[in-house]
Design an enzyme around this catalytic site. Structure first.
Site, PDB file in Angstrom:
ATOM      1  N   ASP A 147       2.724   1.275   0.610  1.00  0.00           N
ATOM      2  CA  ASP A 147       0.996   0.940   0.355  1.00  0.00           C
ATOM      3  C   ASP A 147       0.896  -0.626   0.125  1.00  0.00           C
ATOM      4  OD1 ASP A 147      -1.831   1.871  -0.572  1.00  0.00           O
ATOM      5  OD2 ASP A 147      -1.062   0.571  -2.064  1.00  0.00           O
ATOM      6  N   GLY A 175      -4.392   2.381   0.126  1.00  0.00           N
ATOM      7  CA  GLY A 175      -3.949   2.784   1.481  1.00  0.00           C
ATOM      8  C   GLY A 175      -3.367   4.060   1.635  1.00  0.00           C
ATOM      9  N   ASP A 176      -2.415   4.482   0.834  1.00  0.00           N
ATOM     10  CA  ASP A 176      -2.073   5.941   0.820  1.00  0.00           C
ATOM     11  C   ASP A 176      -3.103   6.939   0.779  1.00  0.00           C
ATOM     12  OD1 ASP A 176       0.937   5.490   1.425  1.00  0.00           O
ATOM     13  OD2 ASP A 176       1.063   5.119  -0.730  1.00  0.00           O
ATOM     14  N   LEU A 177      -3.871   6.615  -0.307  1.00  0.00           N
ATOM     15  CA  LEU A 177      -5.013   7.684  -0.614  1.00  0.00           C
ATOM     16  C   LEU A 177      -5.896   7.506   0.557  1.00  0.00           C
ATOM     17  CD1 LEU A 177      -5.487   6.577  -4.227  1.00  0.00           C
ATOM     18  CD2 LEU A 177      -4.218   8.648  -3.464  1.00  0.00           C
ATOM     19  N   GLY A 180      -4.460   9.560   3.382  1.00  0.00           N
ATOM     20  CA  GLY A 180      -4.538  10.963   3.007  1.00  0.00           C
ATOM     21  C   GLY A 180      -5.801  11.673   3.249  1.00  0.00           C
TER      22      GLY A 180
END
Length: 401
Positions: A147, A175-177, A180
């Site tokens: 991230d 960025g990860d969230l 997702g």
């Protein structure tokens, strides 16, 4: 386990992902009522099980709070995907599933014998959600996705922080969230498409695309206006006054979104709304530093709570800056279903952040989370090994041709 009220009830999701982007996508689908079966490496599991401190629970069964944040509403099975038994069990899961979520580095799933072509052969109706760091192709498509690296590479850190000299990451792995969330959104669209065509598809997203995709007006500042946006702290680059301001005993935020609000706000503070430096938004943006100084000179004469009340009374949006513990104690947070309780096998009764969605019938005023009953706690490693194998023994699904 009563999860019959969610809109994805009856759907089966195989979660091959680990860390955050993929697990977050699968968790969102679980929140919507899908049955999510998380496949983990025997003995170690998802690496986030070891990410801490903080940990909770007894020393011999400590639980990572990081893992708890992105794995509710899932069952855990241990499969060694390099072993014949692991390959066989994953093959059975694929045949029985509606969705598969994975965030391996591009090419890894192929080497394990489960390329997207093979997945489509096993189950033509399968929706595959594949999340990468920088995309599945292109000159840097094979890079690992972390991230903070992506936040820097995708320009977000250059927009965040007190000044251009201090690029700053966002306080959560955004960025990860976002990846997702985009993955889950893509899955939902693919499931709707499957209803029309009868065929599954592959949904791809990445940390890079998810961050660039929310550049919003900062992106068009460059692509259209030719301006390179830079970090400027807690004030809006295109609206003023809009940001955080110091009071006598703390900080409050004010969002003056138009000229009528500016006239009210200036009047309350005793400023001249017709001052040529401030008489429209464009002028106020140019003279932002002077305006901030004049606003804070007045706000510094009284406590924050007094200003929140007075500014709120004139209808200008304003708010406090809360700490995380204050947010979860806030009655408004709890009224929105944003805190849910689950019974964890080691930790007992614990609270977790809840779903951001609520569903209500037409005419309903309040609504409730998508799967209001029967939330599952984040699972222990391999907790559902026997249950899932027994289910696979009992179910036989013939994919549509």
């Amino acid at each position: 386990m009563d999860r019959e009220r969610g809109p994805l009830r009856g759907m089966v999701v195989v979660d091959l992902s680990r860390a955050l982007a993929g697990p977050h996508a699968a968790m969102l689908l679980g929140d919507l009522g899908a049955r999510v079966i998380k496949v983990e490496q025997p003995g170690t599991g998802d690496e986030t099980r070891g990410w801490g401190p903080p940990f909770a629970g007894p020393e011999d069964a400590r639980t990572s709070t990081y893992f708890l944040s992105c794995n509710r509403n899932k069952e855990s099975v241990e499969l060694d995907l390099k072993s014949p038994d692991g390959v066989e069990q994953l093959t059975r899961l694929v045949r029985a599933a509606d969705v598969l979520v994975e965030n391996f580095r591009p090419g890894v799933l192929d080497r394990l014998g489960f390329s997207t072509a093979r997945l489509g052969e096993l189950n033509p109706r399968l929706v595959v959600c594949s999340i990468s760091g920088f995309g599945h192709d292109g000159p840097e498509g094979g890079r690992a996705g972390y991230d903070q690296i992506a936040q820097g590479e995708a320009g977000l850190m250059s927009l965040t922080g007190p000044s251009p000299q201090e690029p700053t990451k966002v306080g959560v792995p955004i960025g990860d969230l976002l990846a997702g969330m985009n993955g889950a959104q893509g899955v939902l669209a693919a499931l709707v498409q499957r209803e029309r065509t009868g065929a599954g598809t592959v949904v791809r997203t990445s940390l890079l695309s998810s961050i660039v995709g929310v550049h919003a007006f900062q992106g068009t500042r460059w692509t259209v206006a030719g301006e390179v946006p830079r970090a400027m702290g807690n004030h809006h680059p295109s609206i003023s006054p809009y940001g955080a301001f110091a009071c006598a005993d703390g900080v409050l935020q004010v969002a003056v979104g138009g000229e009528a609000q500016w006239a009210k706000f200036a009047g309350l503070l005793g400023l001249d709304p017709g001052d040529p430096r401030f008489d429209d938004n464009a002028a106020r943006v140019v003279h932002r530093e002077e305006l901030v100084a004049e606003v804070e000179a007045v706000l510094g004469t009284a406590p924050r709570d007094e200003w929140l009340r007075r500014i709120g009374d004139i209808g200008v949006p304003c708010g406090a800056v809360r700490t995380v513990d204050q947010v979860y104690a806030w009655e408004q947070t709890r009224s929105q279903g944003l805190v849910l309780e689950v019974e964890h096998p080691v930790l007992g009764r614990v609270e977790l952040p809840g779903s951001a969605l609520r569903f209500a019938p037409h005419g309903g005023e309040e609504g409730e989370p998508p799967a209001a009953e029967g939330h599952l706690p984040p699972p222990l490693l391999g907790e559902h090994n026997e249950r899932v194998r027994a289910w696979l023994d009992s179910v036989e699904r013939t994919p549509a041709a």
